[in-house]
Scaffold this motif. Structure first.
Motif, PDB file in Angstrom:
ATOM      1  N   LEU A 149       2.274   5.047   4.916  1.00  0.00           N
ATOM      2  CA  LEU A 149       3.601   5.629   4.732  1.00  0.00           C
ATOM      3  C   LEU A 149       4.510   5.365   5.936  1.00  0.00           C
ATOM      4  O   LEU A 149       5.731   5.541   5.871  1.00  0.00           O
ATOM      5  CB  LEU A 149       3.521   7.129   4.423  1.00  0.00           C
ATOM      6  N   LEU A 150       3.921   4.913   7.043  1.00  0.00           N
ATOM      7  CA  LEU A 150       4.715   4.748   8.259  1.00  0.00           C
ATOM      8  C   LEU A 150       5.784   3.666   8.164  1.00  0.00           C
ATOM      9  O   LEU A 150       6.875   3.853   8.724  1.00  0.00           O
ATOM     10  CB  LEU A 150       3.813   4.516   9.461  1.00  0.00           C
ATOM     11  N   HIS A 159      11.592  10.545   3.612  1.00  0.00           N
ATOM     12  CA  HIS A 159      12.578  11.079   2.662  1.00  0.00           C
ATOM     13  C   HIS A 159      12.163  10.761   1.227  1.00  0.00           C
ATOM     14  O   HIS A 159      13.008  10.580   0.347  1.00  0.00           O
ATOM     15  CB  HIS A 159      13.983  10.554   2.978  1.00  0.00           C
ATOM     16  N   ASN A 160      10.861  10.710   1.018  1.00  0.00           N
ATOM     17  CA  ASN A 160      10.294  10.439  -0.297  1.00  0.00           C
ATOM     18  C   ASN A 160       9.532  11.694  -0.729  1.00  0.00           C
ATOM     19  O   ASN A 160       8.502  12.033  -0.145  1.00  0.00           O
ATOM     20  CB  ASN A 160       9.351   9.228  -0.206  1.00  0.00           C
ATOM     21  N   MET A 161      10.030  12.376  -1.736  1.00  0.00           N
ATOM     22  CA  MET A 161       9.478  13.666  -2.112  1.00  0.00           C
ATOM     23  C   MET A 161       8.026  13.568  -2.577  1.00  0.00           C
ATOM     24  O   MET A 161       7.235  14.490  -2.353  1.00  0.00           O
ATOM     25  CB  MET A 161      10.327  14.317  -3.202  1.00  0.00           C
ATOM     26  N   VAL A 162       7.639  12.466  -3.209  1.00  0.00           N
ATOM     27  CA  VAL A 162       6.249  12.318  -3.654  1.00  0.00           C
ATOM     28  C   VAL A 162       5.313  12.285  -2.442  1.00  0.00           C
ATOM     29  O   VAL A 162       4.294  12.986  -2.397  1.00  0.00           O
ATOM     30  CB  VAL A 162       6.074  11.047  -4.501  1.00  0.00           C
ATOM     31  N   LEU A 163       5.663  11.488  -1.437  1.00  0.00           N
ATOM     32  CA  LEU A 163       4.836  11.398  -0.238  1.00  0.00           C
ATOM     33  C   LEU A 163       4.829  12.707   0.534  1.00  0.00           C
ATOM     34  O   LEU A 163       3.806  13.091   1.114  1.00  0.00           O
ATOM     35  CB  LEU A 163       5.332  10.259   0.655  1.00  0.00           C
ATOM     36  N   ALA A 182       6.523   3.866  18.339  1.00  0.00           N
ATOM     37  CA  ALA A 182       6.636   2.725  17.426  1.00  0.00           C
ATOM     38  C   ALA A 182       7.662   3.002  16.324  1.00  0.00           C
ATOM     39  O   ALA A 182       8.419   2.107  15.930  1.00  0.00           O
ATOM     40  CB  ALA A 182       5.274   2.399  16.815  1.00  0.00           C
ATOM     41  N   ILE A 183       7.700   4.240  15.838  1.00  0.00           N
ATOM     42  CA  ILE A 183       8.711   4.608  14.829  1.00  0.00           C
ATOM     43  C   ILE A 183      10.101   4.520  15.437  1.00  0.00           C
ATOM     44  O   ILE A 183      11.037   3.967  14.842  1.00  0.00           O
ATOM     45  CB  ILE A 183       8.440   6.014  14.277  1.00  0.00           C
ATOM     46  N   ALA A 184      10.261   5.059  16.652  1.00  0.00           N
ATOM     47  CA  ALA A 184      11.560   5.025  17.327  1.00  0.00           C
ATOM     48  C   ALA A 184      11.998   3.589  17.607  1.00  0.00           C
ATOM     49  O   ALA A 184      13.202   3.290  17.590  1.00  0.00           O
ATOM     50  CB  ALA A 184      11.493   5.828  18.620  1.00  0.00           C
ATOM     51  N   ASP A 185      11.030   2.695  17.857  1.00  0.00           N
ATOM     52  CA  ASP A 185      11.330   1.282  18.118  1.00  0.00           C
ATOM     53  C   ASP A 185      11.528   0.485  16.831  1.00  0.00           C
ATOM     54  O   ASP A 185      11.780  -0.725  16.878  1.00  0.00           O
ATOM     55  CB  ASP A 185      10.197   0.641  18.923  1.00  0.00           C
ATOM     56  N   ARG A 186      11.375   1.140  15.694  1.00  0.00           N
ATOM     57  CA  ARG A 186      11.517   0.510  14.382  1.00  0.00           C
ATOM     58  C   ARG A 186      10.532  -0.642  14.206  1.00  0.00           C
ATOM     59  O   ARG A 186      10.873  -1.726  13.729  1.00  0.00           O
ATOM     60  CB  ARG A 186      12.961   0.023  14.164  1.00  0.00           C
ATOM     61  N   ASP A 187       9.294  -0.393  14.598  1.00  0.00           N
ATOM     62  CA  ASP A 187       8.233  -1.404  14.512  1.00  0.00           C
ATOM     63  C   ASP A 187       7.169  -0.927  13.521  1.00  0.00           C
ATOM     64  O   ASP A 187       6.236  -0.214  13.886  1.00  0.00           O
ATOM     65  CB  ASP A 187       7.611  -1.617  15.898  1.00  0.00           C
ATOM     66  N   PRO A 188       7.285  -1.310  12.244  1.00  0.00           N
ATOM     67  CA  PRO A 188       6.359  -0.788  11.226  1.00  0.00           C
ATOM     68  C   PRO A 188       4.914  -1.197  11.446  1.00  0.00           C
ATOM     69  O   PRO A 188       4.002  -0.411  11.202  1.00  0.00           O
ATOM     70  CB  PRO A 188       6.913  -1.363   9.917  1.00  0.00           C
ATOM     71  N   ASP A 189       4.692  -2.433  11.898  1.00  0.00           N
ATOM     72  CA  ASP A 189       3.317  -2.893  12.096  1.00  0.00           C
ATOM     73  C   ASP A 189       2.633  -2.124  13.225  1.00  0.00           C
ATOM     74  O   ASP A 189       1.466  -1.732  13.113  1.00  0.00           O
ATOM     75  CB  ASP A 189       3.305  -4.388  12.404  1.00  0.00           C
ATOM     76  N   ALA A 190       3.355  -1.896  14.328  1.00  0.00           N
ATOM     77  CA  ALA A 190       2.786  -1.143  15.446  1.00  0.00           C
ATOM     78  C   ALA A 190       2.538   0.303  15.054  1.00  0.00           C
ATOM     79  O   ALA A 190       1.515   0.891  15.435  1.00  0.00           O
ATOM     80  CB  ALA A 190       3.715  -1.208  16.659  1.00  0.00           C
ATOM     81  N   ALA A 191       3.448   0.886  14.280  1.00  0.00           N
ATOM     82  CA  ALA A 191       3.290   2.272  13.847  1.00  0.00           C
ATOM     83  C   ALA A 191       2.058   2.410  12.958  1.00  0.00           C
ATOM     84  O   ALA A 191       1.249   3.332  13.122  1.00  0.00           O
ATOM     85  CB  ALA A 191       4.536   2.740  13.101  1.00  0.00           C
ATOM     86  N   ARG A 192       1.909   1.482  12.011  1.00  0.00           N
ATOM     87  CA  ARG A 192       0.760   1.521  11.100  1.00  0.00           C
ATOM     88  C   ARG A 192      -0.547   1.358  11.874  1.00  0.00           C
ATOM     89  O   ARG A 192      -1.510   2.101  11.663  1.00  0.00           O
ATOM     90  CB  ARG A 192       0.882   0.425  10.048  1.00  0.00           C
ATOM     91  N   ALA A 193      -0.572   0.397  12.780  1.00  0.00           N
ATOM     92  CA  ALA A 193      -1.787   0.139  13.551  1.00  0.00           C
ATOM     93  C   ALA A 193      -2.138   1.318  14.456  1.00  0.00           C
ATOM     94  O   ALA A 193      -3.320   1.683  14.594  1.00  0.00           O
ATOM     95  CB  ALA A 193      -1.613  -1.125  14.392  1.00  0.00           C
TER      96      ALA A 193
END
Length: 225
Positions: A102-103, A150-154, A196-207
């Motif tokens: 979801l990150l 901002h996804n109500m299902v998640l 990683a979220i603040a840096d807008r780096d999805p791969d780093a956030a997920r890892a």
């Protein structure tokens, strides 16, 4: 809700009555501090203090820029047979399946208010003085990642995961493994996820999330796979 005591008694009594009258449940939003203060006839400072007390007890979850929400409760939908409760292994398997994935959505959708809330929860965990207090802030932080999509299902799925973590077996494991060095390690890992979220780096956030949850699984279950 806890028994009203002291200066904030009128606030807690009003919130109890509001929950009963409006049929509010886990995840529902409470009125704003300003609205509560006006309805009860007390200052916003009194309301804020009472809500902070409820947050520290895990009765509500507060999010900067969003408001105050009733926390998911183990008393809602309680299972009658212990064998139907999810095991810690099942909880960790579910978290490892959902939370890293979801990150990227959180990275894409998170507002500055969302990131500020993550950092508030991160600081709360860093300052925690007990297993119970750290677990509260840990839960709030992980839920803030879901909220940032901002996804109500998640968000609802995240609430189900929170509910599963309120069972005694999970709490007992967390308490037995809690130590200051581990708290610091978890906080460092949490910080890497938020950065990683603040840096807008999805791969780093997920890892970073995947590595953190594997650390948690290994600590609780001795599973290094």
């Amino acid at each position: 809700m806890p028994e009203p005591v002291g200066l904030g008694a009128s606030v807690l009594q009003h919130v109890d009555a509001l929950i009963a009258e409006e049929g509010l449940g886990p995840g529902d939003k409470l009125p704003t501090e300003r609205e509560l203060a006006a309805a009860i006839g007390v200052s916003r400072g009194v309301v804020r203090s009472a809500l902070n007390g409820l947050e520290s007890q895990g009765a509500v979850i507060r999010h900067v820029g969003r408001g105050t929400f009733l926390a998911p409760s183990a008393s809602v939908g309680v299972r009658t047979e212990s064998e139907n409760q999810p095991s810690p292994a099942e909880i960790m398997s579910s978290r490892l399946t959902l939370e890293p994935e979801l990150l990227p959505l959180a990275v894409a959708a998170a507002t500055q208010a969302d990131i500020a809330e993550m950092r508030r929860c991160l600081q709360g965990g860093e300052k925690a003085n007990s297993s119970e207090e750290f677990e509260h802030w840990d839960t709030a932080l992980h839920h803030s990642f879901a909220l940032a999509t901002h996804n109500m299902v998640l968000i609802r799925v995240s609430e189900l995961l929170i509910d599963s973590r309120r069972q005694p077996v999970w709490g007992g494991l967390k308490k037995r493994t809690f130590r200051l060095a581990l708290q610091r390690e978890y906080c460092t890992e949490h910080g890497e996820i938020v950065d990683a979220i603040a840096d807008r780096d999805p791969d780093a956030a997920r890892a970073a999330m995947r590595a953190h949850l594997r650390h948690v699984r290994n600590t609780l279950l001795g599973d290094q796979t």
